[in-house]
Design an enzyme around this catalytic site. Structure first.
Site, PDB file in Angstrom:
ATOM      1  N   ASN A  95       0.823  -0.880  -0.020  1.00 48.21           N
ATOM      2  CA  ASN A  95      -0.068   0.096  -0.042  1.00 48.21           C
ATOM      3  C   ASN A  95       1.166   1.806  -0.522  1.00 48.21           C
ATOM      4  OD1 ASN A  95      -1.681   1.848   0.510  1.00 48.21           O
ATOM      5  ND2 ASN A  95      -3.377  -0.009   0.908  1.00 48.21           N
ATOM      6  N   ARG A  96       0.539   2.499   0.448  1.00 49.03           N
ATOM      7  CA  ARG A  96       0.610   3.920   0.094  1.00 49.03           C
ATOM      8  C   ARG A  96       2.032   4.103   1.180  1.00 49.03           C
ATOM      9  NH1 ARG A  96      -3.130   3.374  -3.671  1.00 49.03           N
ATOM     10  NH2 ARG A  96      -2.528   4.123  -5.927  1.00 49.03           N
ATOM     11  N   HIS A 121       3.245  -0.434  -2.760  1.00 47.75           N
ATOM     12  CA  HIS A 121       3.779  -1.354  -2.702  1.00 47.75           C
ATOM     13  C   HIS A 121       5.471  -1.709  -2.137  1.00 47.75           C
ATOM     14  CE1 HIS A 121      -0.040  -2.642  -2.978  1.00 47.75           C
ATOM     15  NE2 HIS A 121      -0.457  -2.483  -3.948  1.00 47.75           N
ATOM     16  N   HIS A 197      -2.398 -10.440  -2.838  1.00 48.65           N
ATOM     17  CA  HIS A 197      -2.492  -9.587  -4.003  1.00 48.65           C
ATOM     18  C   HIS A 197      -2.967 -10.670  -5.152  1.00 48.65           C
ATOM     19  CE1 HIS A 197      -2.943  -5.938  -6.113  1.00 48.65           C
ATOM     20  NE2 HIS A 197      -3.016  -5.057  -5.247  1.00 48.65           N
ATOM     21  N   TYR A 199      -6.047 -11.707  -7.222  1.00 52.58           N
ATOM     22  CA  TYR A 199      -7.475 -11.125  -7.468  1.00 52.58           C
ATOM     23  C   TYR A 199      -8.806 -12.130  -7.894  1.00 52.58           C
ATOM     24  CZ  TYR A 199      -4.567  -6.650  -9.565  1.00 52.58           C
ATOM     25  OH  TYR A 199      -4.658  -5.640  -9.228  1.00 52.58           O
ATOM     26  N   ASP A 267     -11.699   0.497  -3.817  1.00 51.90           N
ATOM     27  CA  ASP A 267     -10.253   0.602  -2.577  1.00 51.90           C
ATOM     28  C   ASP A 267     -10.070   1.449  -2.071  1.00 51.90           C
ATOM     29  OD1 ASP A 267      -7.575   0.224  -2.936  1.00 51.90           O
ATOM     30  OD2 ASP A 267      -7.605   1.780  -4.875  1.00 51.90           O
ATOM     31  N   GLN A 302      -7.938  -4.293   2.752  1.00 55.73           N
ATOM     32  CA  GLN A 302      -8.140  -3.938   1.697  1.00 55.73           C
ATOM     33  C   GLN A 302      -8.741  -4.061   0.314  1.00 55.73           C
ATOM     34  OE1 GLN A 302      -6.063  -0.138   1.619  1.00 55.73           O
ATOM     35  NE2 GLN A 302      -7.476   0.138  -0.591  1.00 55.73           N
ATOM     36  N   GLU A 329      -6.667  -7.311   0.901  1.00 52.80           N
ATOM     37  CA  GLU A 329      -4.957  -7.719   0.301  1.00 52.80           C
ATOM     38  C   GLU A 329      -5.462  -7.820   2.743  1.00 52.80           C
ATOM     39  OE1 GLU A 329      -3.147  -5.165  -1.459  1.00 52.80           O
ATOM     40  OE2 GLU A 329      -5.710  -5.392  -2.391  1.00 52.80           O
TER      41      GLU A 329
END
Ligand SMILES: *[C@@H]1O[C@H](CO)[C@@H](O)[C@H](O)[C@H]1NC(C)=O
Ligand SMILES: *[C@@H]1O[C@H](CO)[C@@H](O)[C@H](O)[C@H]1NC(C)=O
Length: 363
Positions: A95-96, A121, A197, A199, A267, A302, A329
């Site tokens: 993440n950020r 990331h 991560h 999907y 998100d 997330q 996540e």
């Protein structure tokens, strides 16, 4: 979560050379694909030590029809090139981190900036873009599992101190997939936030949008973000917002009301109910009947609904489009290192970070 297309691509030729030749004197590492399969043969995964990545998860529906329920690519070269983090093990800090900057024990650290003004990331060459060592591999039997190891050096992508990281993927009866992660800070305090991560599309990875999936997220709080996807610091209630997924809700029912970084869809980081191993989410595809419960021991999760997927060529000729899958996540809160009111993600020297996840599939 949203991925930046701005990150420059890795020098693939060099990487593949490293991957397949191994370093002189170093422990030999070869990039490979490893399968784990249950006794009955109707539940299996494939993983690779490139980024400790989950490449496929095959589970039955109620009639016994098998489908691969995670997005991915056919070849390792596509994972090396890819920028969507399909199935990747992301770190050192997923993440950020705002402006790629934080202060720890009075010292300022500067991370690799790869998402506008922010670090995303783990940087340009985070844990999802390195070769892990295979420590143990048991392909079948009662508890098929594989353990990957990565030694992250002091200063890697700007992070403080050396870190030893282990990730184990395991299948258990009847249809449980677990991930156990640990990371030991060897010499300096450091933030750590590992995520898987994957999907998910329980109808099958190429079956189109997941807007008809039913989702439940066991959280009554979330962390609102600013225009660059950095948390404002507020921990807000979901009540009365489209983020309220406490009751089983079709993914598509209010997706048009939310966006992240300019793309329609979820998100968002939720503050998970409960401590220790706790149920975080439930996901069900009414068409196939496939479902999973997600359990984990992290403060956040997330939810990202594949908002940036577009014309992405995937496995077996599939082409993935917007909302063609979703990610759950489990994680520390985004930018926790710059928000003292968020649960700490700092690991002190000798300290151990632990993150466990279990996906309990049913149909
Ligand atoms: C690498 O990725 C780019 C952008 O995601 C894509 O257009 C290109 O086809 C990919 N190349 C290979 C060899 O997969
Ligand atoms: C981390 O996990 C690995 C693999 O399961 C294990 O061997 C190691 O002892 C663990 N480390 C710690 C500090 O728990």
């Amino acid at each position: 979560m949203a991925t930046s297309r701005a990150a420059s691509l890795l020098p693939i030729a060099l990487l593949m050379c490293l991957a397949f030749a191994g370093g002189a004197g170093a422990e030999r590492k070869t990039v490979g694909v490893y399968e784990l399969k249950n006794k009955k043969g109707d539940f299996s995964i494939k993983v690779t030590n490139w980024g400790a990545t989950l490449m496929s998860v095959i589970v039955p529906d109620s009639k016994g029809n098998l489908a691969d329920v995670v997005l991915g690519y056919d070849t390792i070269a596509e994972y090396v090139n890819g920028s969507s983090y399909f199935g990747a093990l992301v770190g050192r800090v997923a993440n950020r981190v705002a402006k790629g900057r934080f202060v720890l024990d009075g010292k300022a650290y500067h991370l690799y900036i790869n998402d506008g003004k922010n670090a995303l990331h783990g940087g340009h060459r985070g844990f999802s873009k390195v070769i892990w060592t295979v420590k143990e591999y048991v392909a079948d039997g009662d508890a098929p599992h594989i353990t990957f190891f990565y030694h992250s050096f002091d200063g890697e992508q700007g992070f403080p101190g050396a870190l030893d990281v282990y990730v184990t993927y395991q299948l258990s009866s009847p249809y449980d997939l677990s991930l156990r992660m640990n990371a030991t800070a060897l010499d300096k305090a450091t933030p750590v936030n590992l995520v898987n991560h994957a999907y998910w599309n329980l109808g099958g990875h190429g079956s189109g949008a997941v807007l008809g999936h039913l989702i439940q997220v066991f959280a009554s709080l979330y962390t609102p973000v600013d225009g660059s996807m950095i948390p404002t610091g507020e921990v807000a209630g979901v009540s009365g917002t489209p983020y309220d997924l406490r009751r089983l809700t079709p993914v598509g029912s209010r997706i048009g009301l939310v966006s992240g970084g300019g793309a329609v869809g979820y998100d968002v980081n939720y503050a998970v109910h409960g401590q220790g191993m706790t149920q975080v989410a439930f996901l069900r595809d009414p068409a196939s009947g496939r479902a999973f419960e997600l359990w984990a021991n992290q403060p956040g999760v997330q939810l990202y609904t594949g908002n940036w997927l577009k014309d992405e060529k995937g496995k077996g000729g599939a082409v993935y489009q917007q909302h063609g899958a979703l990610c759950l996540e489990t994680q520390a809160f985004p930018d926790a290192v710059n928000h003292p009111n968020f649960p700490s993600e700092i690991v002190r020297p000798g300290g151990v970070y632990r993150h466990d996840m279990i996906f309990k599939f049913s149909s």
